[in-house]
Enzyme design. Structure first.
Site, PDB file in Angstrom:
ATOM      1  N   VAL A 113      85.991 -11.729  90.937  1.00 17.02           N
ATOM      2  CA  VAL A 113      84.978 -11.435  92.503  1.00 17.02           C
ATOM      3  C   VAL A 113      85.346 -11.649  93.673  1.00 17.02           C
ATOM      4  O   VAL A 113      86.096 -10.927  94.622  1.00 17.02           O
ATOM      5  CB  VAL A 113      84.036 -12.638  92.675  1.00 17.02           C
ATOM      6  CG1 VAL A 113      83.329 -12.380  93.868  1.00 17.02           C
ATOM      7  CG2 VAL A 113      82.969 -12.114  91.482  1.00 17.02           C
ATOM      8  N   GLU A 114      87.175 -12.293  93.777  1.00 22.63           N
ATOM      9  CA  GLU A 114      87.978 -12.110  94.546  1.00 22.63           C
ATOM     10  C   GLU A 114      88.801 -11.286  94.757  1.00 22.63           C
ATOM     11  O   GLU A 114      88.734 -11.357  96.305  1.00 22.63           O
ATOM     12  CB  GLU A 114      88.815 -14.079  94.724  1.00 22.63           C
ATOM     13  CG  GLU A 114      87.498 -15.722  94.773  1.00 22.63           C
ATOM     14  CD  GLU A 114      87.081 -15.720  96.361  1.00 22.63           C
ATOM     15  OE1 GLU A 114      87.212 -14.816  96.664  1.00 22.63           O
ATOM     16  OE2 GLU A 114      86.065 -16.740  96.117  1.00 22.63           O
ATOM     17  N   SER A 115      89.118 -11.022  93.922  1.00 21.25           N
ATOM     18  CA  SER A 115      90.457 -10.390  93.977  1.00 21.25           C
ATOM     19  C   SER A 115      90.666  -8.480  93.294  1.00 21.25           C
ATOM     20  O   SER A 115      91.671  -7.616  93.104  1.00 21.25           O
ATOM     21  CB  SER A 115      91.573 -10.636  93.973  1.00 21.25           C
ATOM     22  OG  SER A 115      92.275 -10.982  92.985  1.00 21.25           O
ATOM     23  N   TYR A 136      76.854 -15.788  95.927  1.00 18.85           N
ATOM     24  CA  TYR A 136      78.475 -15.826  95.234  1.00 18.85           C
ATOM     25  C   TYR A 136      78.164 -17.081  93.587  1.00 18.85           C
ATOM     26  O   TYR A 136      79.072 -15.945  92.371  1.00 18.85           O
ATOM     27  CB  TYR A 136      78.609 -16.641  95.604  1.00 18.85           C
ATOM     28  CG  TYR A 136      81.043 -16.755  95.438  1.00 18.85           C
ATOM     29  CD1 TYR A 136      81.200 -15.490  95.610  1.00 18.85           C
ATOM     30  CD2 TYR A 136      81.374 -17.735  94.563  1.00 18.85           C
ATOM     31  CE1 TYR A 136      82.888 -15.881  95.181  1.00 18.85           C
ATOM     32  CE2 TYR A 136      82.864 -17.753  94.105  1.00 18.85           C
ATOM     33  CZ  TYR A 136      83.589 -16.802  94.334  1.00 18.85           C
ATOM     34  OH  TYR A 136      84.708 -17.100  94.016  1.00 18.85           O
TER      35      TYR A 136
END
Length: 336
Positions: A126-128, A314
């Protein structure tokens, strides 16, 4: 510079920004009272040399693109649109490949920290996107822009800038080099500088906490983040639930921390999972779909995920992606 002049300078920068293409709008860090205070803190509290700091900040750029990006977070979208960003075939398949490529580090992480591999992988996904998108802005530019050229949360970003300079010094990094997001988040797990200082781990013992290129360090750093925020190993995270009637709305409160019991929700005609004891503390959450809403129970570990990003959207995206990756991994052929 007095307050009135400082405000006029900020207005002038924004006015210029409106006249020029977004990517072209850059300015040097202005000599404002807040910037001078920041320099004083770095010199007096942390022993930095003022001349060297000023030389460094002469190369820092205030960027309008960063100011534009910060006001358009994905978490502002409804759930059914937000989910589509992350629950894609590419991200699920990428998660399986990341698992296969880092099997040893993930196994060692689970043994030491007790956090499921799929949860750590989903966070990085999700982050990168497993390191494919770690950010296109210099971290120092992002934090300086949000700390000195934007009033909202400026204290927060100035503190993160302070932490970034401290970590650059301790890790022997050139502060003008690390890249990150428009908000200053860094590396595969997109840690803010304060999170890096608190949670980053040198998992392979090479003397560096490299969350940019070292997958093992990134994996353990995410796990350490969860453990330090009281992750309960082996415990469930969330469950979808159904309801009869509208009484359930009485249990929809703000926040994400578990604040009611399973028994109380049953009294509101919510069908709860049989494996949850009546006394279990849970949080009832509603997620907007195109034609209604979905109800979920968030447990303690769901709340822990929101310590990484406070949005329940999230946390649910991370959880659902983790489950999809784990299920796909079961049937994936072994790598050659």
């Amino acid at each position: 510079m007095n307050k009135r002049k400082e405000m006029k300078l900020g207005v002038l920068i924004l006015a210029l920004a409106a006249l020029l293409p977004t990517q072209a709008v850059q300015a040097e860090v202005a000599e404002t009272a807040s910037f001078q205070h920041f320099i004083n803190v770095m010199v007096k509290q942390h022993g930095f040399q003022e001349a060297a700091l000023r030389q460094q900040f002469a190369q820092v750029q205030i960027q309008q693109a960063i100011l534009d990006a910060i006001v358009k977070p994905a978490e502002a979208k409804p759930w059914f649109q937000y989910r589509e960003i992350f629950m894609t075939e590419e991200r699920i398949a990428g998660g399986v490949k990341f698992w296969q490529d880092n099997e040893a580090a993930l196994k060692a992480m689970q043994q030491e920290y007790g956090v499921p591999a799929e949860i750590v992988i989903a966070i990085i996904g999700v982050e990168s996107k497993y390191g494919a998108h770690t950010g296109k802005y210099r971290v120092i530019d992002a934090l300086a822009t949000l700390g000195f050229a934007r009033e909202a949360r400026s204290d927060f970003f100035q503190k993160e800038l302070e932490n970034f300079l401290l970590l650059a010094r301790s890790e022997q990094l050139d502060a003008l080099q690390p890249m990150g997001s428009y908000a200053g988040a860094m590396g595969l797990p997109q840690f803010m500088p304060s999170s890096y200082l608190s949670y980053a781990v040198d998992f392979d013992h090479d003397g560096k906490r490299d969350i940019w290129k070292n997958s093992a360090d990134a994996i353990a750093s995410v796990a350490n983040y969860f453990v330090r925020n009281q992750w309960h190993s082996g415990q469930p995270i969330a469950f979808p639930v159904s309801r009869n009637g509208q009484a359930y709305q009485q249990a929809l409160h703000s926040g994400v921390k578990p604040d009611t019991s399973v028994q109380a929700l049953q009294a509101l005609q919510i069908q709860t999972p049989p494996q949850l004891a009546a006394s279990t503390s849970v949080k009832l959450l509603s997620f907007q779909q195109a034609d209604g809403d979905d109800l979920w129970l968030g447990l303690h570990n769901f709340y822990v995920i929101t310590r990484y990003n406070h949005s329940p959207l999230y946390a649910l995206a991370v959880y659902q992606l983790s489950q999809a990756i784990a299920e796909r991994k079961k049937s994936a052929p072994a790598p050659l």
